[in-house]
Design a protein around this motif. Structure first.
Motif, PDB file in Angstrom:
ATOM      1  N   ALA A  15      99.564  30.354  33.822  1.00 24.46           N
ATOM      2  CA  ALA A  15      98.916  29.967  35.076  1.00 24.46           C
ATOM      3  C   ALA A  15      97.696  29.085  34.864  1.00 24.46           C
ATOM      4  N   THR A  16      97.078  29.162  33.689  1.00 24.34           N
ATOM      5  CA  THR A  16      95.814  28.437  33.486  1.00 24.34           C
ATOM      6  C   THR A  16      95.767  27.794  32.102  1.00 24.34           C
ATOM      7  N   SER A  17      94.838  26.879  31.961  1.00 24.61           N
ATOM      8  CA  SER A  17      94.376  26.400  30.657  1.00 24.61           C
ATOM      9  C   SER A  17      95.529  25.952  29.734  1.00 24.61           C
ATOM     10  N   ILE A  18      95.555  26.412  28.486  1.00 28.93           N
ATOM     11  CA  ILE A  18      96.552  25.926  27.525  1.00 28.93           C
ATOM     12  C   ILE A  18      97.968  26.302  27.979  1.00 28.93           C
ATOM     13  N   ALA A  36     104.614  33.590  33.784  1.00 27.60           N
ATOM     14  CA  ALA A  36     104.392  35.039  33.820  1.00 27.60           C
ATOM     15  C   ALA A  36     102.915  35.294  33.562  1.00 27.60           C
ATOM     16  N   ASP A  37     102.197  35.655  34.609  1.00 30.57           N
ATOM     17  CA  ASP A  37     100.732  35.747  34.478  1.00 30.57           C
ATOM     18  C   ASP A  37     100.196  36.702  35.542  1.00 30.57           C
ATOM     19  N   ILE A  38      98.959  37.176  35.310  1.00 30.05           N
ATOM     20  CA  ILE A  38      98.310  38.017  36.324  1.00 30.05           C
ATOM     21  C   ILE A  38      97.455  37.180  37.279  1.00 30.05           C
ATOM     22  N   LYS A  58     104.456  37.225  39.122  1.00 28.45           N
ATOM     23  CA  LYS A  58     103.278  38.015  38.722  1.00 28.45           C
ATOM     24  C   LYS A  58     103.705  39.043  37.675  1.00 28.45           C
ATOM     25  N   THR A  59     103.101  38.945  36.501  1.00 30.52           N
ATOM     26  CA  THR A  59     103.516  39.796  35.384  1.00 30.52           C
ATOM     27  C   THR A  59     102.305  40.202  34.573  1.00 30.52           C
ATOM     28  N   ASP A  60     102.052  41.485  34.492  1.00 32.08           N
ATOM     29  CA  ASP A  60     101.038  41.981  33.558  1.00 32.08           C
ATOM     30  C   ASP A  60     101.788  42.423  32.313  1.00 32.08           C
ATOM     31  N   ILE A  61     101.579  41.683  31.219  1.00 32.73           N
ATOM     32  CA  ILE A  61     102.394  41.939  30.023  1.00 32.73           C
ATOM     33  C   ILE A  61     102.013  43.239  29.309  1.00 32.73           C
ATOM     34  N   SER A  62     101.009  43.945  29.856  1.00 34.84           N
ATOM     35  CA  SER A  62     100.745  45.265  29.266  1.00 34.84           C
ATOM     36  C   SER A  62     101.582  46.352  29.938  1.00 34.84           C
ATOM     37  N   ASN A  86     104.679  33.040  24.183  1.00 37.11           N
ATOM     38  CA  ASN A  86     103.689  34.107  24.393  1.00 37.11           C
ATOM     39  C   ASN A  86     102.282  33.544  24.215  1.00 37.11           C
ATOM     40  N   ALA A  87     101.723  33.054  25.328  1.00 33.27           N
ATOM     41  CA  ALA A  87     100.386  32.431  25.267  1.00 33.27           C
ATOM     42  C   ALA A  87      99.311  33.295  25.914  1.00 33.27           C
ATOM     43  N   ALA A  88      99.703  34.296  26.712  1.00 35.51           N
ATOM     44  CA  ALA A  88      98.692  35.123  27.406  1.00 35.51           C
ATOM     45  C   ALA A  88      97.814  35.832  26.390  1.00 35.51           C
ATOM     46  N   THR A  90      93.847  38.247  25.965  1.00 35.44           N
ATOM     47  CA  THR A  90      92.519  38.657  26.406  1.00 35.44           C
ATOM     48  C   THR A  90      91.547  38.343  25.276  1.00 35.44           C
ATOM     49  N   TYR A  91      90.362  37.874  25.653  1.00 32.68           N
ATOM     50  CA  TYR A  91      89.300  37.639  24.662  1.00 32.68           C
ATOM     51  C   TYR A  91      88.373  38.854  24.587  1.00 32.68           C
ATOM     52  N   LEU A  92      88.788  39.957  25.206  1.00 38.33           N
ATOM     53  CA  LEU A  92      88.001  41.196  25.177  1.00 38.33           C
ATOM     54  C   LEU A  92      87.605  41.524  23.741  1.00 38.33           C
ATOM     55  N   LEU A 149      87.990  42.255  17.517  1.00 35.99           N
ATOM     56  CA  LEU A 149      89.289  42.646  18.092  1.00 35.99           C
ATOM     57  C   LEU A 149      90.226  41.447  18.253  1.00 35.99           C
ATOM     58  N   TYR A 150      89.718  40.396  18.873  1.00 35.39           N
ATOM     59  CA  TYR A 150      90.567  39.226  19.155  1.00 35.39           C
ATOM     60  C   TYR A 150      91.188  38.701  17.859  1.00 35.39           C
ATOM     61  N   SER A 151      90.359  38.544  16.828  1.00 40.31           N
ATOM     62  CA  SER A 151      90.852  37.981  15.559  1.00 40.31           C
ATOM     63  C   SER A 151      91.868  38.911  14.924  1.00 40.31           C
ATOM     64  N   THR A 153      93.912  40.902  16.449  1.00 42.61           N
ATOM     65  CA  THR A 153      95.208  40.803  17.138  1.00 42.61           C
ATOM     66  C   THR A 153      95.920  39.502  16.751  1.00 42.61           C
ATOM     67  N   LYS A 154      95.146  38.445  16.551  1.00 41.76           N
ATOM     68  CA  LYS A 154      95.766  37.161  16.204  1.00 41.76           C
ATOM     69  C   LYS A 154      96.334  37.216  14.782  1.00 41.76           C
ATOM     70  N   GLY A 155      95.658  37.974  13.896  1.00 43.18           N
ATOM     71  CA  GLY A 155      96.193  38.185  12.546  1.00 43.18           C
ATOM     72  C   GLY A 155      97.497  38.972  12.610  1.00 43.18           C
ATOM     73  N   TRP A 182      89.599  25.100  17.937  1.00 49.71           N
ATOM     74  CA  TRP A 182      88.924  25.072  19.232  1.00 49.71           C
ATOM     75  C   TRP A 182      89.654  24.080  20.136  1.00 49.71           C
ATOM     76  N   THR A 183      90.078  24.565  21.290  1.00 48.43           N
ATOM     77  CA  THR A 183      90.832  23.727  22.226  1.00 48.43           C
ATOM     78  C   THR A 183      90.173  23.825  23.592  1.00 48.43           C
ATOM     79  N   TRP A 184      90.101  22.695  24.282  1.00 46.01           N
ATOM     80  CA  TRP A 184      89.470  22.704  25.602  1.00 46.01           C
ATOM     81  C   TRP A 184      90.139  23.763  26.468  1.00 46.01           C
ATOM     82  N   CYS A 185      89.368  24.668  27.054  1.00 50.90           N
ATOM     83  CA  CYS A 185      89.935  25.806  27.792  1.00 50.90           C
ATOM     84  C   CYS A 185      88.878  26.352  28.755  1.00 50.90           C
ATOM     85  N   THR A 186      89.249  27.373  29.494  1.00 57.37           N
ATOM     86  CA  THR A 186      88.359  27.962  30.498  1.00 57.37           C
ATOM     87  C   THR A 186      87.035  28.401  29.864  1.00 57.37           C
ATOM     88  N   VAL A 187      87.114  29.067  28.705  1.00 55.03           N
ATOM     89  CA  VAL A 187      85.901  29.603  28.069  1.00 55.03           C
ATOM     90  C   VAL A 187      84.954  28.457  27.678  1.00 55.03           C
TER      91      VAL A 187
HETATM   92  N1  LIG Z   1      91.146  27.995  23.681  1.00 61.68           N
HETATM   93  C1  LIG Z   1      91.093  27.968  22.374  1.00 61.68           C
HETATM   94  O1  LIG Z   1      90.202  27.331  21.782  1.00 61.68           O
HETATM   95  C2  LIG Z   1      92.119  28.718  21.581  1.00 61.68           C
HETATM   96  C3  LIG Z   1      92.036  28.665  20.181  1.00 61.68           C
HETATM   97  C4  LIG Z   1      93.004  29.337  19.437  1.00 61.68           C
HETATM   98  C5  LIG Z   1      94.017  30.028  20.077  1.00 61.68           C
HETATM   99  N2  LIG Z   1      94.069  30.073  21.440  1.00 61.68           N
HETATM  100  C6  LIG Z   1      95.165  30.824  22.058  1.00 61.68           C
HETATM  101  O2  LIG Z   1      95.795  30.036  23.040  1.00 61.68           O
HETATM  102  C7  LIG Z   1      96.278  30.882  24.099  1.00 61.68           C
HETATM  103  C8  LIG Z   1      95.723  30.397  25.442  1.00 61.68           C
HETATM  104  O3  LIG Z   1      94.305  30.428  25.334  1.00 61.68           O
HETATM  105  P1  LIG Z   1      93.353  29.988  26.531  1.00 61.68           P
HETATM  106  O4  LIG Z   1      92.029  29.708  25.939  1.00 61.68           O
HETATM  107  O5  LIG Z   1      94.037  28.968  27.361  1.00 61.68           O
HETATM  108  O6  LIG Z   1      93.236  31.377  27.315  1.00 61.68           O
HETATM  109  P2  LIG Z   1      92.796  31.672  28.831  1.00 61.68           P
HETATM  110  O7  LIG Z   1      91.982  32.919  28.813  1.00 61.68           O
HETATM  111  O8  LIG Z   1      92.199  30.468  29.473  1.00 61.68           O
HETATM  112  O9  LIG Z   1      94.196  31.972  29.495  1.00 61.68           O
HETATM  113  C9  LIG Z   1      94.889  33.122  29.197  1.00 61.68           C
HETATM  114  C10 LIG Z   1      95.881  33.383  30.301  1.00 61.68           C
HETATM  115  O10 LIG Z   1      96.475  34.668  30.050  1.00 61.68           O
HETATM  116  C11 LIG Z   1      96.516  35.371  31.280  1.00 61.68           C
HETATM  117  N3  LIG Z   1      96.529  36.816  31.020  1.00 61.68           N
HETATM  118  C12 LIG Z   1      95.491  37.579  30.570  1.00 61.68           C
HETATM  119  N4  LIG Z   1      95.882  38.873  30.503  1.00 61.68           N
HETATM  120  C13 LIG Z   1      97.181  38.912  30.902  1.00 61.68           C
HETATM  121  C14 LIG Z   1      98.135  39.949  31.066  1.00 61.68           C
HETATM  122  N5  LIG Z   1      97.812  41.239  30.811  1.00 61.68           N
HETATM  123  N6  LIG Z   1      99.365  39.640  31.481  1.00 61.68           N
HETATM  124  C15 LIG Z   1      99.703  38.355  31.760  1.00 61.68           C
HETATM  125  N7  LIG Z   1      98.840  37.331  31.648  1.00 61.68           N
HETATM  126  C16 LIG Z   1      97.593  37.600  31.228  1.00 61.68           C
HETATM  127  C17 LIG Z   1      95.279  34.910  32.035  1.00 61.68           C
HETATM  128  O11 LIG Z   1      95.388  35.179  33.424  1.00 61.68           O
HETATM  129  C18 LIG Z   1      95.253  33.436  31.695  1.00 61.68           C
HETATM  130  O12 LIG Z   1      96.018  32.686  32.607  1.00 61.68           O
HETATM  131  C19 LIG Z   1      95.815  32.298  23.756  1.00 61.68           C
HETATM  132  O13 LIG Z   1      96.857  33.012  23.146  1.00 61.68           O
HETATM  133  C20 LIG Z   1      94.680  32.069  22.775  1.00 61.68           C
HETATM  134  O14 LIG Z   1      94.512  33.156  21.891  1.00 61.68           O
HETATM  135  C21 LIG Z   1      93.146  29.434  22.195  1.00 61.68           C
END
Ligand SMILES: NC(=O)c1ccc[n+]([C@@H]2O[C@H](COP(=O)([O-])OP(=O)(O)OC[C@H]3O[C@@H](n4cnc5c(N)ncnc54)[C@H](O)[C@@H]3O)[C@@H](O)[C@H]2O)c1
Length: 263
Positions: A15-18, A36-38, A58-62, A86-88, A90-92, A149-151, A153-155, A182-187
């Protein structure tokens, strides 16, 4: 690219960003897409803007029942499934102060969500000899300040993907990861106040190419991995990181010249 036209993909986090850039690129290549996104409003808006070949589900993948509903909706609308992206994520992440609950939540969304979706998609991917692309990160490979945590999960996604590649190879299904820098994104947008030049300046010393990645550059790599051009690639990781991982601790400075100057 060959092998994308007329195919069907599910893109989590689409739904957003990458993820949204991946959706747009797939649609441009003639692939039908289920987002598939929340994030309901962005997902619906994107789907509407791209026309009939795109469905927002609308899909919460958890949650397993959401995943099942997503696959059912895909088959009902498009009658087949070729690619799972599988791009969804959390950066929690609260570093060393992260709680067990946060740890498990991070694993649940970033690792288990993609695994269960791939598992439930398996029978359909088997029919089409499809492909899975899991999103990892540079964060999987080196320590980054403030992260834990984030790192982690990515490992985990790297090893999960290698095993999925082996387990699904007999069914003709390929599984690979992309690891963006680093990729242009919401954060980055929020942190920099939308200032791309300032973001590039910060990223420049540790990305050989001197800038952050564009979403389309990541999306194009995902498309390549799904396409016929990658027909002999599985269990692999493709860094799309502007040289981040190839750069050593000396970064781009000439340390020997610095030593000579220091005399
Ligand atoms: N942005 C970067 O610099 C960067 C760098 C390396 C890897 N990545 C990876 O690229 C991917 C996309 O990153 P991004 O920065 O665009 O992230 P983002 O946070 O902008 O987007 C993540 C998307 O996942 C969705 N999402 C979150 N929880 C969900 C759930 N439970 N179920 C379904 N959808 C859910 C969000 O609504 C959002 O649309 C991620 O896997 C991220 O780890 C990003």
């Amino acid at each position: 690219m060959k092998g994308l036209n007329g195919k069907v993909a599910i893109v989590t986090g689409g739904a957003t960003s990458i993820g949204a850039a991946v959706v747009e690129a797939l649609v441009g290549a003639g692939t039908k897409v289920v987002i598939a996104d929340i994030a309901v409003s962005s997902g619906e808006k994107l789907a509407k803007s791209l026309g009939d070949g795109v469905l927002f589900q609308k899909t919460d993948i958890s949650f397993d029942h959401d995943i099942k509903k997503c696959i059912d909706a895909t088959i009902q609308k498009f009658s087949r499934l070729d690619f799972v992206i599988n791009a969804a994520c959390t950066y929690l992440d609260n570093g060393m102060n992260s709680t067990r609950e946060e740890f498990l939540q991070s694993v649940n969304i970033n690792v288990a969500g993609g695994f269960v979706l791939t598992q439930k998609a398996w029978p359909y991917l088997k029919k089409t000899k499809g492909a899975v692309v899991n999103f990892s990160s540079i964060g999987a490979k080196v320590a980054q300040p403030g992260r834990c945590l984030y790192s982690m999960t990515k490992g985990a996604i790297h090893q999960l993907s290698r095993n999925e590649a082996l387990l699904l190879a007999k069914d003709g299904i390929r599984v690979n990861t992309v690891s963006p820098g680093w990729t242009w994104c919401t954060v980055l947008d929020e942190l920099s106040g939308g200032d791309k030049k300032a973001t590039d300046n910060i990223a420049s010393p540790f990305h050989m190419l001197g800038r952050v990645g564009k979403q389309k550059e990541i999306a194009d790599t995902v498309l390549f991995l799904c396409s016929d051009h990658a027909s002999f690639i599985t269990g692999a990781d493709i860094p799309v990181d502007g040289g981040y991982m190839a750069l050593g601790p000396e970064q781009q400075d000439d340390a020997l010249a610095k030593l000579a100057d220091a005399r």
